[in-house]
Scaffold this motif. Structure first.
Motif, PDB file in Angstrom:
ATOM      1  N   VAL A   7     -13.282  10.756  -7.373  1.00  0.00           N
ATOM      2  CA  VAL A   7     -12.616   9.520  -6.970  1.00  0.00           C
ATOM      3  C   VAL A   7     -12.598   8.519  -8.132  1.00  0.00           C
ATOM      4  CG1 VAL A   7     -12.789   7.540  -5.416  1.00  0.00           C
ATOM      5  CG2 VAL A   7     -13.116   9.838  -4.529  1.00  0.00           C
ATOM      6  N   GLN A   8     -13.676   8.463  -8.903  1.00  0.00           N
ATOM      7  CA  GLN A   8     -13.719   7.561 -10.051  1.00  0.00           C
ATOM      8  C   GLN A   8     -12.686   7.949 -11.111  1.00  0.00           C
ATOM      9  OE1 GLN A   8     -17.786   7.723 -11.339  1.00  0.00           O
ATOM     10  NE2 GLN A   8     -18.388   5.984 -10.053  1.00  0.00           N
ATOM     11  N   VAL A   9     -12.571   9.219 -11.386  1.00  0.00           N
ATOM     12  CA  VAL A   9     -11.586   9.682 -12.366  1.00  0.00           C
ATOM     13  C   VAL A   9     -10.171   9.409 -11.866  1.00  0.00           C
ATOM     14  CG1 VAL A   9     -10.629  11.743 -13.483  1.00  0.00           C
ATOM     15  CG2 VAL A   9     -13.095  11.382 -13.429  1.00  0.00           C
ATOM     16  N   ALA A  10      -9.918   9.656 -10.591  1.00  0.00           N
ATOM     17  CA  ALA A  10      -8.591   9.387 -10.034  1.00  0.00           C
ATOM     18  C   ALA A  10      -8.265   7.895 -10.094  1.00  0.00           C
ATOM     19  CB  ALA A  10      -8.520   9.892  -8.595  1.00  0.00           C
ATOM     20  N   VAL A  15      -5.310   3.355 -12.597  1.00  0.00           N
ATOM     21  CA  VAL A  15      -5.329   2.040 -13.242  1.00  0.00           C
ATOM     22  C   VAL A  15      -4.761   2.126 -14.658  1.00  0.00           C
ATOM     23  CG1 VAL A  15      -6.862   0.250 -14.155  1.00  0.00           C
ATOM     24  CG2 VAL A  15      -7.196   1.117 -11.840  1.00  0.00           C
ATOM     25  N   ALA A  16      -5.138   3.146 -15.414  1.00  0.00           N
ATOM     26  CA  ALA A  16      -4.637   3.295 -16.776  1.00  0.00           C
ATOM     27  C   ALA A  16      -3.118   3.508 -16.788  1.00  0.00           C
ATOM     28  CB  ALA A  16      -5.336   4.457 -17.473  1.00  0.00           C
ATOM     29  N   ALA A  17      -2.625   4.325 -15.882  1.00  0.00           N
ATOM     30  CA  ALA A  17      -1.177   4.552 -15.814  1.00  0.00           C
ATOM     31  C   ALA A  17      -0.446   3.270 -15.428  1.00  0.00           C
ATOM     32  CB  ALA A  17      -0.870   5.656 -14.815  1.00  0.00           C
ATOM     33  N   LEU A  18      -1.004   2.529 -14.509  1.00  0.00           N
ATOM     34  CA  LEU A  18      -0.383   1.276 -14.089  1.00  0.00           C
ATOM     35  C   LEU A  18      -0.359   0.259 -15.237  1.00  0.00           C
ATOM     36  CD1 LEU A  18       0.770  -0.322 -11.664  1.00  0.00           C
ATOM     37  CD2 LEU A  18      -1.554  -1.129 -11.269  1.00  0.00           C
ATOM     38  N   VAL A  19      -1.439   0.165 -15.981  1.00  0.00           N
ATOM     39  CA  VAL A  19      -1.503  -0.763 -17.112  1.00  0.00           C
ATOM     40  C   VAL A  19      -0.486  -0.370 -18.184  1.00  0.00           C
ATOM     41  CG1 VAL A  19      -2.955  -1.495 -19.050  1.00  0.00           C
ATOM     42  CG2 VAL A  19      -3.862  -1.525 -16.730  1.00  0.00           C
ATOM     43  N   LEU A  20      -0.383   0.915 -18.479  1.00  0.00           N
ATOM     44  CA  LEU A  20       0.581   1.359 -19.492  1.00  0.00           C
ATOM     45  C   LEU A  20       2.017   1.072 -19.073  1.00  0.00           C
ATOM     46  CD1 LEU A  20      -0.899   4.739 -20.725  1.00  0.00           C
ATOM     47  CD2 LEU A  20      -0.720   2.599 -21.968  1.00  0.00           C
ATOM     48  N   LEU A  51       3.514  -7.457 -29.198  1.00  0.00           N
ATOM     49  CA  LEU A  51       2.098  -7.372 -28.830  1.00  0.00           C
ATOM     50  C   LEU A  51       1.890  -6.468 -27.619  1.00  0.00           C
ATOM     51  CD1 LEU A  51       0.823 -11.018 -29.344  1.00  0.00           C
ATOM     52  CD2 LEU A  51       0.152  -8.987 -30.610  1.00  0.00           C
ATOM     53  N   CYS A  52       2.817  -6.540 -26.666  1.00  0.00           N
ATOM     54  CA  CYS A  52       2.739  -5.648 -25.498  1.00  0.00           C
ATOM     55  C   CYS A  52       2.885  -4.191 -25.925  1.00  0.00           C
ATOM     56  CB  CYS A  52       3.812  -6.007 -24.474  1.00  0.00           C
ATOM     57  SG  CYS A  52       3.515  -7.538 -23.599  1.00  0.00           S
ATOM     58  N   PHE A  53       3.845  -3.929 -26.824  1.00  0.00           N
ATOM     59  CA  PHE A  53       4.019  -2.565 -27.315  1.00  0.00           C
ATOM     60  C   PHE A  53       2.790  -2.085 -28.090  1.00  0.00           C
ATOM     61  CE2 PHE A  53       8.777  -3.445 -27.263  1.00  0.00           C
ATOM     62  CZ  PHE A  53       8.967  -2.751 -26.080  1.00  0.00           C
ATOM     63  N   ALA A  54       2.199  -2.981 -28.874  1.00  0.00           N
ATOM     64  CA  ALA A  54       1.005  -2.617 -29.637  1.00  0.00           C
ATOM     65  C   ALA A  54      -0.168  -2.321 -28.708  1.00  0.00           C
ATOM     66  CB  ALA A  54       0.646  -3.738 -30.603  1.00  0.00           C
ATOM     67  N   ALA A  55      -0.340  -3.128 -27.671  1.00  0.00           N
ATOM     68  CA  ALA A  55      -1.422  -2.879 -26.709  1.00  0.00           C
ATOM     69  C   ALA A  55      -1.210  -1.566 -25.979  1.00  0.00           C
ATOM     70  CB  ALA A  55      -1.517  -4.034 -25.716  1.00  0.00           C
ATOM     71  N   CYS A  56       0.033  -1.252 -25.682  1.00  0.00           N
ATOM     72  CA  CYS A  56       0.349   0.025 -25.031  1.00  0.00           C
ATOM     73  C   CYS A  56       0.016   1.185 -25.968  1.00  0.00           C
ATOM     74  CB  CYS A  56       1.825   0.042 -24.653  1.00  0.00           C
ATOM     75  SG  CYS A  56       2.327   1.456 -23.678  1.00  0.00           S
ATOM     76  N   GLY A  57       0.368   1.059 -27.224  1.00  0.00           N
ATOM     77  CA  GLY A  57       0.056   2.106 -28.198  1.00  0.00           C
ATOM     78  C   GLY A  57      -1.437   2.274 -28.404  1.00  0.00           C
ATOM     79  N   LEU A  61      -3.613   5.654 -27.770  1.00  0.00           N
ATOM     80  CA  LEU A  61      -4.485   6.235 -28.796  1.00  0.00           C
ATOM     81  C   LEU A  61      -5.936   6.324 -28.314  1.00  0.00           C
ATOM     82  CD1 LEU A  61      -3.090   4.593 -32.034  1.00  0.00           C
ATOM     83  CD2 LEU A  61      -2.845   6.967 -31.266  1.00  0.00           C
ATOM     84  N   PHE A  62      -6.393   5.341 -27.560  1.00  0.00           N
ATOM     85  CA  PHE A  62      -7.745   5.393 -27.011  1.00  0.00           C
ATOM     86  C   PHE A  62      -7.881   6.528 -26.003  1.00  0.00           C
ATOM     87  CE2 PHE A  62     -11.047   3.909 -23.998  1.00  0.00           C
ATOM     88  CZ  PHE A  62     -12.122   3.960 -24.874  1.00  0.00           C
TER      89      PHE A  62
END
Length: 73
Positions: A7-10, A15-20, A51-57, A61-62
């Motif tokens: 559940v934590q991984v899901a 959240v990561a997909a939504l942020v991207l 800046l939004c594009f850089a944060a997405c990149g 990368l992370f």
């Protein structure tokens, strides 16, 4: 099987997909707004879009850094 870990991984994946998606769409929208000829400060709007594009990149990368075992040795 550890269901709480699953559940934590899901949740982290969701959240990561939504942020991207939000960062990329906000960057695209701000780029379109900066292209409007009637804007008073298109350079500031365009820099926020970049800046939004850089944060997405950086987030992508992370994610690659976390997935590829070579980098975490």
């Amino acid at each position: 099987m550890k269901w709480l870990d699953l559940v934590q991984v899901a949740g982290a994946t969701l959240v990561a997909a939504l942020v991207l998606v939000v960062l990329y769409s906000l960057g695209v929208r701000l780029t379109a707004i900066a292209g409007d000829a009637r804007r008073k400060s298109p350079a500031m709007v365009r820099s926020v879009a970049y800046l939004c594009f850089a944060a997405c990149g950086i987030a992508v990368l992370f994610g690659i850094y976390l997935i590829v075992p070579y980098f975490t040795k």
